[in-house]
Each structure stands twice: as C-alpha cells, then as structure tokens.
Design a protein around this motif. Structure first.
Motif, mmCIF file in Angstrom:
data_model
loop_
_atom_site.group_PDB
_atom_site.id
_atom_site.type_symbol
_atom_site.label_atom_id
_atom_site.label_comp_id
_atom_site.label_asym_id
_atom_site.label_seq_id
_atom_site.Cartn_x
_atom_site.Cartn_y
_atom_site.Cartn_z
ATOM 1 N N ALA A 1 39.304 35.104 45.528
ATOM 2 C CA ALA A 1 40.254 35.385 46.604
ATOM 3 C C ALA A 1 40.178 34.312 47.674
ATOM 4 O O ALA A 1 39.104 33.824 48.002
ATOM 5 C CB ALA A 1 39.970 36.750 47.207
ATOM 6 N N SER B 1 46.029 40.851 44.949
ATOM 7 C CA SER B 1 46.056 40.322 46.313
ATOM 8 C C SER B 1 46.352 41.457 47.288
ATOM 9 O O SER B 1 46.696 42.570 46.871
ATOM 10 C CB SER B 1 47.130 39.236 46.423
ATOM 11 N N MET C 1 37.330 37.913 40.435
ATOM 12 C CA MET C 1 38.369 37.720 41.440
ATOM 13 C C MET C 1 37.991 36.536 42.323
ATOM 14 O O MET C 1 36.916 36.509 42.900
ATOM 15 C CB MET C 1 38.525 38.996 42.275
ATOM 16 N N ASP D 1 44.526 36.639 45.405
ATOM 17 C CA ASP D 1 43.676 36.503 44.232
ATOM 18 C C ASP D 1 44.235 35.338 43.426
ATOM 19 O O ASP D 1 45.374 35.402 42.947
ATOM 20 C CB ASP D 1 43.681 37.793 43.415
#
Length: 182
Positions: free
Chosen positions: A3, A48, A1, A41
């Motif tokens: 982010a 997200s 991930m 994300d």
C-alpha cells in the motif's frame, strides 16, 4: 498488500454538486476546503481505501445569501456539524478503469452508505518527481436521508429545492518523491 499513501491535491481536485431548483433548472456549487488521503494497494486496487473530510462551511454556490442559508440550521447547520465525512468500506472492479466505491457518508451527523461510480484516470510523474494519480467519481443522494429536509411548496405544485443531489468529485492525489541518499 503493498500500500502507498497519496494526499489529495486540493489545487487540482474538486467536490461539486447540483440540485434542481423549482423543477426547471439546476443550481450548482462546490466545497472549497477539504482534505483526505487515498491508500492505494499497488497490486489490487479493490483493496485500496480512501478517507475524506469536507469543511461544510466552505460551501459555495456563488450567491452569498443562498450560501448563508445552506450553512444555516435549515440545511447543513455548520455551527453544529462543521464537517462532512466519507470513508470507503469496499471497492469493486467494474471494468478496465471503472470501479464502484462503497462507503459511509456522514452529513449533519447522519451516516448512510453510498456508492460512487469511479473512473481511474491513470498515473503520471510531475516535473518535480512526485507521482500523481487521478480519479473522477459520481453519485446521487437523497438529501432527506441526511436530515436536509427544508423546502417550500410552489403554487403550481412541486417544490423549490429538489430532493436528489448529484455529486461529482475529481481527485488528483500526490505521493511525494522519495528522498535519495548518497
């Protein structure tokens, strides 16, 4: 991930609502103070999340007497419950730029799960090098689920204030440009 965190740009966003009045028209309003962040994300948007806090006392329907009533214990009771809060729990992809965001909405100390239909508006870089993303979201809630039960009956039948509240949110979020070092 992978982010990234984006702050809501309140000067280019809006939290609006409408509700039926006396069964014949709609009263519209908005909240003028809110803050929050969107954690995106970069690989999978469904991973997200977002977290938004609204100042309940910033409700504005452009009618001061009505706004005072909406801030009172009959409705939002802002002295006791100064904030409205939304935190996403999960996101579903529905189409190319369409999502369903499901999360917890808290109004007057009561938390209920709500589902927002969201359209991703895209991404752009502003003239100062900041990245921006945009989203438009819609949902409807039954105000009684949150303890907003005040009403009056009409002589002809029906009620003064509708039970369904339609909510429209436009979000422009910004991620500041990364500082460059030499």
């Amino acid at each position: 991930m992978i982010a990234t965190t984006w702050s809501i740009d309140t000067s280019h966003s809006g939290v609006h609502f409408s509700v039926r009045h006396m069964l014949v028209s709609k009263v519209r309003g908005h909240f003028s103070r809110y803050a929050g962040a969107v954690h995106i994300d970069e690989v999978d948007m469904t991973r997200s999340n977002l977290d938004v806090t609204i100042d309940a006392g910033s409700i504005d329907t452009e009618v001061p007497d009505r706004d005072a009533h909406l801030r009172s214990p009959d409705f939002l009771d802002v002295d006791k419950f100064p904030e409205i809060h939304f935190r996403s729990e999960h996101i579903e992809k529905l189409g190319d730029a369409k999502y369903r965001v499901v999360g917890d909405l808290t109004i007057r100390g009561k938390t209920r799960e709500v589902s927002l239909d969201v359209e991703y508006g895209g991404r752009a870089r502003d003239p100062w090098g900041n990245e921006r993303v945009g989203f438009a979201a819609k949902t409807s809630i039954d105000r009684r689920d949150f303890g907003l039960t005040w009403n009056q009956m009409l002589e002809t039948g029906g009620i003064v204030v509708g039970e369904q509240v339609d909510i429209d949110v436009d979000v422009e979020a910004v991620r500041p440009a990364l500082a460059h070092t030499a």
